[in-house]
Scaffold this motif. Structure first.
Motif, short mmCIF file in Angstrom:
data_model
loop_
_atom_site.label_atom_id
_atom_site.label_comp_id
_atom_site.label_asym_id
_atom_site.label_seq_id
_atom_site.Cartn_x
_atom_site.Cartn_y
_atom_site.Cartn_z
N GLN A 1 0.82 -1.20 0.00
CA GLN A 1 0.00 0.00 0.00
C GLN A 1 0.86 1.26 0.00
N ALA A 2 1.91 1.26 0.81
CA ALA A 2 2.80 2.41 0.87
C ALA A 2 3.51 2.63 -0.45
N ALA A 3 3.95 1.55 -1.10
CA ALA A 3 4.61 1.67 -2.40
C ALA A 3 3.66 2.28 -3.42
N GLU A 4 2.40 1.90 -3.37
CA GLU A 4 1.41 2.43 -4.31
C GLU A 4 1.17 3.91 -4.08
N VAL A 5 1.02 4.32 -2.81
CA VAL A 5 0.84 5.74 -2.51
C VAL A 5 2.06 6.53 -2.96
N ASP A 6 3.25 5.98 -2.74
CA ASP A 6 4.47 6.66 -3.14
C ASP A 6 4.51 6.85 -4.65
N LEU A 7 4.09 5.86 -5.40
CA LEU A 7 4.03 5.98 -6.85
C LEU A 7 3.01 7.04 -7.29
N LEU A 8 1.83 7.00 -6.69
CA LEU A 8 0.77 7.93 -7.09
C LEU A 8 1.10 9.38 -6.76
N THR A 9 1.95 9.59 -5.76
CA THR A 9 2.36 10.94 -5.38
C THR A 9 3.72 11.33 -5.96
N SER A 10 4.28 10.49 -6.82
CA SER A 10 5.61 10.73 -7.41
C SER A 10 6.67 10.91 -6.33
N GLY A 11 6.56 10.11 -5.26
CA GLY A 11 7.57 10.13 -4.21
C GLY A 11 7.33 11.17 -3.14
N HIS A 12 6.11 11.73 -3.07
CA HIS A 12 5.78 12.71 -2.02
C HIS A 12 5.00 12.01 -0.92
N PHE A 13 5.66 11.14 -0.19
CA PHE A 13 4.99 10.34 0.84
C PHE A 13 5.97 10.02 1.96
N ARG A 14 5.46 10.15 3.19
CA ARG A 14 6.19 9.68 4.37
C ARG A 14 5.29 8.71 5.12
N LEU A 15 5.84 7.58 5.51
CA LEU A 15 5.08 6.60 6.28
C LEU A 15 5.44 6.75 7.76
N LEU B 1 8.02 -1.39 -7.60
CA LEU B 1 8.66 -0.84 -6.42
C LEU B 1 8.33 0.66 -6.32
N PRO B 2 8.47 1.25 -5.14
CA PRO B 2 8.15 2.67 -4.98
C PRO B 2 9.17 3.58 -5.66
N VAL B 3 8.84 4.84 -5.78
CA VAL B 3 9.77 5.85 -6.28
C VAL B 3 10.91 6.02 -5.29
N GLN B 4 10.58 6.21 -4.01
CA GLN B 4 11.58 6.36 -2.96
C GLN B 4 12.00 4.96 -2.50
N ARG B 5 13.29 4.70 -2.54
CA ARG B 5 13.76 3.36 -2.16
C ARG B 5 14.88 3.49 -1.14
N PRO B 6 14.53 3.44 0.14
CA PRO B 6 13.21 3.14 0.69
C PRO B 6 12.37 4.39 0.97
#
Length: 293
Positions: A97-111, A169-174
């Protein structure tokens, strides 16, 4: 210091139009991120007669990951969980789920993750409340592996994965992992493992003491404390100058982010929350800031 908002989970209601209006308006006002709290189920006080929790079965909570999928289509805001109650959730599913949100926001996500306090909720999700501290440490390492490795084999105390991985995989790794912290073990855990942390107090001696524990734990783990983010919260009580003063105090305390919280201020509907945030944005000069990717 980046300034965002706390999504008013308990007061915005269930109308999708209100959620849309809120997200789009806070971006227009110049805020940089939206922070959302997490509760999957609430306890019924009629059943749990000794219930003393802050929230119960009548309290509205939108599911953060689904909410963020919706907001990602409407805004370019950074989206932040504060916090997902990680040990009551399946680790691989959170990673997905976090990887998907990261993709949809182009890497604008913090978990943001934490342990939570609601044993009733843990029971409903089939997890052991008593081991949540030990489990979260194992989960953090596994999340980072799932976000950075094509295939993972992991046999831990609480999770088992054999030759499996996420795609895409997400944009931000990790993805940046931030911790909620309000106890000595939590401060030490944040220092050892987190990319940033959310203090549960305001600027002052208690924050200084807590930050010292976080920094010491980071040093003991061979990490540079100056690389850890810190996000404070400022509650709206009707006085924009008070908010501005608290924002200055957070900046002086070393905060990298703050979020303006309008919940529990007696505001009516999404319009009331946005009116308060507009006043704060004008006081802080946020209209000159235009978030973008």
């Amino acid at each position: 210091m980046r300034i965002g908002v706390v999504f008013p989970q308990t007061e915005i209601g269930s109308d999708a139009g209100a959620v849309r209006a809120y997200g789009q308006a806070v971006q227009e006002l110049g805020y940089r991120h939206v922070m959302a709290y997490d509760h999957v189920v609430g306890a019924d006080p009629e059943v749990h007669r000794d219930w003393r929790g802050v929230y119960d079965v009548h309290t509205t909570f939108h599911e953060p990951m689904v909410l963020f999928g919706f907001l990602a289509a409407l805004t370019s805001l950074e989206l932040v969980t504060s916090i997902i109650i990680l040990p009551q959730r399946q680790t691989a599913l959170v990673a997905k789920q976090a990887a998907e949100v990261d993709l949809l926001t182009s890497g604008h996500f913090r978990l943001g993750v934490g342990l939570g306090w609601n044993a009733v909720e843990y029971e409903a999700l089939g997890q052991d409340f008593a081991v949540r501290g030990r489990r979260v440490e194992e989960q953090v390492g596994l999340l980072r592996r799932l976000w950075t490795e094509r295939t993972v084999t992991f046999h831990g105390e609480y999770d088992r994965i054999t030759g499996a991985g996420l795609a895409p995989l997400p944009v931000q790794r990790p993805i940046p992992l931030w911790f909620g912290a309000q106890s000595l073990p939590a401060y030490r855990r944040a220092g050892r493992l987190a990319d940033g942390w959310f203090p549960q107090m305001g600027p002052g001696p208690r924050l200084v003491e807590a930050k010292a524990v976080v920094d010491e734990a980071a040093l003991r783990a061979g990490r540079d404390p100056s690389t850890l983010g810190m996000e404070g919260r400022v509650s709206w009580q009707g006085d924009p100058e008070e908010v501005a003063g608290l924002a200055r105090q957070w900046r002086e305390a070393g905060a990298t982010h703050i979020a303006v919280n309008t919940m529990n201020a007696g505001l009516a509907g999404v319009e009331g929350h946005l009116a308060a945030l507009e006043t704060v944005a004008a006081t802080l000069g946020l209209r000159e800031v235009r978030p973008g990717r």
